[in-house]
Design a protein around this motif. Structure first.
Motif, PDB file in Angstrom:
ATOM      1  N   ILE A 166       7.821 -25.298  27.962  1.00  0.00           N
ATOM      2  CA  ILE A 166       8.536 -24.297  26.803  1.00  0.00           C
ATOM      3  C   ILE A 166       8.899 -26.011  25.968  1.00  0.00           C
ATOM      4  O   ILE A 166       9.439 -26.733  26.603  1.00  0.00           O
ATOM      5  N   VAL A 167       8.895 -25.431  24.862  1.00  0.00           N
ATOM      6  CA  VAL A 167       9.484 -27.061  23.929  1.00  0.00           C
ATOM      7  C   VAL A 167       9.712 -26.334  22.737  1.00  0.00           C
ATOM      8  O   VAL A 167       9.395 -25.830  22.374  1.00  0.00           O
ATOM      9  N   ARG A 168      10.993 -26.409  22.592  1.00  0.00           N
ATOM     10  CA  ARG A 168      12.305 -26.474  21.145  1.00  0.00           C
ATOM     11  C   ARG A 168      12.294 -27.732  20.111  1.00  0.00           C
ATOM     12  O   ARG A 168      12.024 -28.974  20.525  1.00  0.00           O
ATOM     13  N   GLY A 169      12.258 -26.596  18.933  1.00  0.00           N
ATOM     14  CA  GLY A 169      12.462 -27.763  17.763  1.00  0.00           C
ATOM     15  C   GLY A 169      13.946 -28.588  17.652  1.00  0.00           C
ATOM     16  O   GLY A 169      14.163 -27.335  18.958  1.00  0.00           O
ATOM     17  N   ARG A 170      14.591 -29.502  17.260  1.00  0.00           N
ATOM     18  CA  ARG A 170      15.153 -30.042  17.640  1.00  0.00           C
ATOM     19  C   ARG A 170      16.602 -29.070  16.363  1.00  0.00           C
ATOM     20  O   ARG A 170      17.847 -29.605  16.946  1.00  0.00           O
ATOM     21  N   VAL A 171      16.188 -29.465  15.636  1.00  0.00           N
ATOM     22  CA  VAL A 171      16.947 -28.028  14.180  1.00  0.00           C
ATOM     23  C   VAL A 171      16.800 -26.950  14.527  1.00  0.00           C
ATOM     24  O   VAL A 171      17.588 -25.902  14.420  1.00  0.00           O
ATOM     25  N   GLN A 172      15.497 -26.183  14.271  1.00  0.00           N
ATOM     26  CA  GLN A 172      14.959 -25.463  14.142  1.00  0.00           C
ATOM     27  C   GLN A 172      15.292 -23.938  15.327  1.00  0.00           C
ATOM     28  O   GLN A 172      14.500 -24.388  16.230  1.00  0.00           O
ATOM     29  N   ARG A 173      15.801 -23.717  15.738  1.00  0.00           N
ATOM     30  CA  ARG A 173      16.350 -22.046  16.366  1.00  0.00           C
ATOM     31  C   ARG A 173      15.034 -21.711  17.205  1.00  0.00           C
ATOM     32  O   ARG A 173      14.568 -21.726  18.123  1.00  0.00           O
ATOM     33  N   GLN A 174      14.550 -21.252  15.727  1.00  0.00           N
ATOM     34  CA  GLN A 174      13.440 -20.371  16.405  1.00  0.00           C
ATOM     35  C   GLN A 174      11.902 -21.003  16.332  1.00  0.00           C
ATOM     36  O   GLN A 174      10.794 -20.485  16.750  1.00  0.00           O
ATOM     37  N   LYS A 175      12.359 -22.707  16.209  1.00  0.00           N
ATOM     38  CA  LYS A 175      10.648 -23.170  16.401  1.00  0.00           C
ATOM     39  C   LYS A 175      10.232 -23.417  18.052  1.00  0.00           C
ATOM     40  O   LYS A 175      11.429 -23.566  18.547  1.00  0.00           O
ATOM     41  N   VAL A 176       9.575 -23.077  18.574  1.00  0.00           N
ATOM     42  CA  VAL A 176       9.471 -22.624  19.898  1.00  0.00           C
ATOM     43  C   VAL A 176       7.680 -23.034  20.242  1.00  0.00           C
ATOM     44  O   VAL A 176       7.324 -22.554  19.405  1.00  0.00           O
ATOM     45  N   SER A 177       7.098 -23.391  21.458  1.00  0.00           N
ATOM     46  CA  SER A 177       6.055 -23.934  21.370  1.00  0.00           C
ATOM     47  C   SER A 177       6.315 -23.702  23.210  1.00  0.00           C
ATOM     48  O   SER A 177       6.650 -24.329  23.863  1.00  0.00           O
ATOM     49  N   VAL A 178       4.954 -22.654  23.415  1.00  0.00           N
ATOM     50  CA  VAL A 178       4.553 -22.250  25.038  1.00  0.00           C
ATOM     51  C   VAL A 178       3.023 -22.468  25.219  1.00  0.00           C
ATOM     52  O   VAL A 178       2.242 -22.156  24.375  1.00  0.00           O
ATOM     53  N   GLN A 179       3.317 -23.637  25.997  1.00  0.00           N
ATOM     54  CA  GLN A 179       1.955 -23.900  26.226  1.00  0.00           C
ATOM     55  C   GLN A 179       1.072 -23.983  27.693  1.00  0.00           C
ATOM     56  O   GLN A 179       1.873 -23.709  28.518  1.00  0.00           O
ATOM     57  N   LEU A 180       0.208 -24.350  28.812  1.00  0.00           N
ATOM     58  CA  LEU A 180      -0.511 -23.848  29.396  1.00  0.00           C
ATOM     59  C   LEU A 180      -1.284 -25.032  29.505  1.00  0.00           C
ATOM     60  O   LEU A 180      -2.274 -25.173  28.929  1.00  0.00           O
ATOM     61  N   ARG A 181      -1.156 -26.039  30.500  1.00  0.00           N
ATOM     62  CA  ARG A 181      -1.948 -27.200  30.492  1.00  0.00           C
ATOM     63  C   ARG A 181      -2.559 -26.875  31.726  1.00  0.00           C
ATOM     64  O   ARG A 181      -2.233 -26.540  33.690  1.00  0.00           O
ATOM     65  N   THR A 182      -3.839 -27.352  32.270  1.00  0.00           N
ATOM     66  CA  THR A 182      -4.821 -27.753  33.790  1.00  0.00           C
ATOM     67  C   THR A 182      -4.457 -29.843  33.884  1.00  0.00           C
ATOM     68  O   THR A 182      -4.589 -30.013  32.460  1.00  0.00           O
ATOM     69  N   GLN A 183      -5.384 -30.063  34.647  1.00  0.00           N
ATOM     70  CA  GLN A 183      -5.545 -31.597  34.958  1.00  0.00           C
ATOM     71  C   GLN A 183      -4.630 -32.428  33.635  1.00  0.00           C
ATOM     72  O   GLN A 183      -4.330 -33.653  33.108  1.00  0.00           O
ATOM     73  N   LYS A 184      -3.269 -32.246  34.335  1.00  0.00           N
ATOM     74  CA  LYS A 184      -2.536 -32.489  33.413  1.00  0.00           C
ATOM     75  C   LYS A 184      -2.575 -32.601  31.497  1.00  0.00           C
ATOM     76  O   LYS A 184      -1.823 -32.763  31.016  1.00  0.00           O
ATOM     77  N   THR A 185      -3.605 -32.545  30.929  1.00  0.00           N
ATOM     78  CA  THR A 185      -3.422 -32.831  29.748  1.00  0.00           C
ATOM     79  C   THR A 185      -4.588 -32.141  28.739  1.00  0.00           C
ATOM     80  O   THR A 185      -4.665 -31.943  27.615  1.00  0.00           O
ATOM     81  N   VAL A 186      -5.291 -31.101  29.840  1.00  0.00           N
ATOM     82  CA  VAL A 186      -6.059 -30.448  29.288  1.00  0.00           C
ATOM     83  C   VAL A 186      -4.726 -28.630  28.249  1.00  0.00           C
ATOM     84  O   VAL A 186      -4.722 -28.112  29.389  1.00  0.00           O
ATOM     85  N   LEU A 244      -5.011 -25.685  27.966  1.00  0.00           N
ATOM     86  CA  LEU A 244      -5.558 -23.965  27.481  1.00  0.00           C
ATOM     87  C   LEU A 244      -5.340 -23.242  26.699  1.00  0.00           C
ATOM     88  O   LEU A 244      -6.179 -22.373  26.207  1.00  0.00           O
ATOM     89  N   ALA A 245      -4.303 -23.114  26.675  1.00  0.00           N
ATOM     90  CA  ALA A 245      -3.816 -22.362  25.376  1.00  0.00           C
ATOM     91  C   ALA A 245      -1.995 -22.833  24.833  1.00  0.00           C
ATOM     92  O   ALA A 245      -1.330 -23.076  25.769  1.00  0.00           O
ATOM     93  N   ARG A 246      -1.457 -22.725  24.061  1.00  0.00           N
ATOM     94  CA  ARG A 246      -0.582 -22.995  23.569  1.00  0.00           C
ATOM     95  C   ARG A 246      -0.090 -21.889  22.284  1.00  0.00           C
ATOM     96  O   ARG A 246      -1.138 -21.623  21.179  1.00  0.00           O
ATOM     97  N   LEU A 247       1.085 -21.321  22.622  1.00  0.00           N
ATOM     98  CA  LEU A 247       1.829 -20.144  21.616  1.00  0.00           C
ATOM     99  C   LEU A 247       2.964 -21.082  20.949  1.00  0.00           C
ATOM    100  O   LEU A 247       3.376 -21.857  21.081  1.00  0.00           O
ATOM    101  N   ASP A 248       2.565 -21.367  19.648  1.00  0.00           N
ATOM    102  CA  ASP A 248       3.511 -21.531  18.473  1.00  0.00           C
ATOM    103  C   ASP A 248       4.419 -20.503  17.187  1.00  0.00           C
ATOM    104  O   ASP A 248       3.608 -20.241  17.064  1.00  0.00           O
ATOM    105  N   LEU A 249       5.616 -20.523  17.728  1.00  0.00           N
ATOM    106  CA  LEU A 249       6.913 -19.602  16.821  1.00  0.00           C
ATOM    107  C   LEU A 249       7.218 -20.406  16.389  1.00  0.00           C
ATOM    108  O   LEU A 249       7.542 -21.828  15.761  1.00  0.00           O
ATOM    109  N   GLY A 250       8.213 -19.931  14.874  1.00  0.00           N
ATOM    110  CA  GLY A 250       8.738 -20.809  14.593  1.00  0.00           C
ATOM    111  C   GLY A 250       8.448 -20.482  12.946  1.00  0.00           C
ATOM    112  O   GLY A 250       7.442 -20.128  12.052  1.00  0.00           O
ATOM    113  N   ILE A 251       9.205 -21.264  12.202  1.00  0.00           N
ATOM    114  CA  ILE A 251       9.419 -21.187  10.619  1.00  0.00           C
ATOM    115  C   ILE A 251       8.568 -22.715  10.029  1.00  0.00           C
ATOM    116  O   ILE A 251       8.741 -23.597  10.941  1.00  0.00           O
TER     117      ILE A 251
END
Length: 159
Positions: free
Chosen positions: A52-72, A74-81
């Motif tokens: 879960i990664v949040r933007g530095r300035v915009q509270r609404q900017k969030v990414s949630v992602q699923l990784r495997t093999q450390k760097t692959v 598989l899916a990432r949801l991007d929210l925000g402005i």
């Protein structure tokens, strides 16, 4: 590596039931913060990381992602402005959108997850776009992650 993952392997990894690796509850990150949650498949064969990664300035900017093999990814949801994304074919997608692993493109393809676009890829978009928590739960359902008690949201659940 990403080149070694076939589409069937990626799809199967995305679909397998995933659980938190441990019972530790983690706090939802503050602005500019990142949270990594180790996950394991129910068979105990495969390891994953939920970010879960949040933007530095915009509270609404969030990414949630699923990784495997450390760097692959598989899916990432991007929210925000302002989070528009250009797909490899030049088609521009607004937010919210969902990146999915595709052979030869890694996570470069994104799909809209508005009520119409979500149906086309089977993403269980929240009925109302009220909170980051609702989107997180939808992402976990899509990726077959048991989201119970993974994140302590505190008061940080409104978009």
């Amino acid at each position: 590596m990403a080149e070694d993952l076939t589409q069937d392997q990626a799809d199967n990894l995305a679909a397998v039931k995933k659980l938190a690796f441990d019972n530790r509850r983690r706090m939802y990150p503050s602005l500019g913060g990142k949270l990594e949650v180790p996950l394991i498949s129910h068979t105990r064969r495969d390891m994953f990381i939920l970010d879960i990664v949040r933007g530095r300035v915009q509270r609404q900017k969030v990414s949630v992602q699923l990784r495997t093999q450390k760097t692959v990814i598989l899916a990432r949801l991007d929210l925000g402005i302002g989070g528009r994304h250009a797909n490899p074919d030049g088609n521009v997608i607004g937010v919210p959108h969902l990146h999915l692993y595709r052979v030869g493109f890694a996570d470069k393809w994104a799909f809209p997850v508005d009520p119409i676009g979500a149906q086309s890829i089977g993403f269980p978009a929240p009925k109302q776009h009220e909170s980051t928590r609702d989107w997180f739960v939808s992402f976990c359902k899509f990726c077959n992650i048991d989201d119970r008690n993974i994140v302590d949201w505190g008061s940080e659940d409104l978009i």
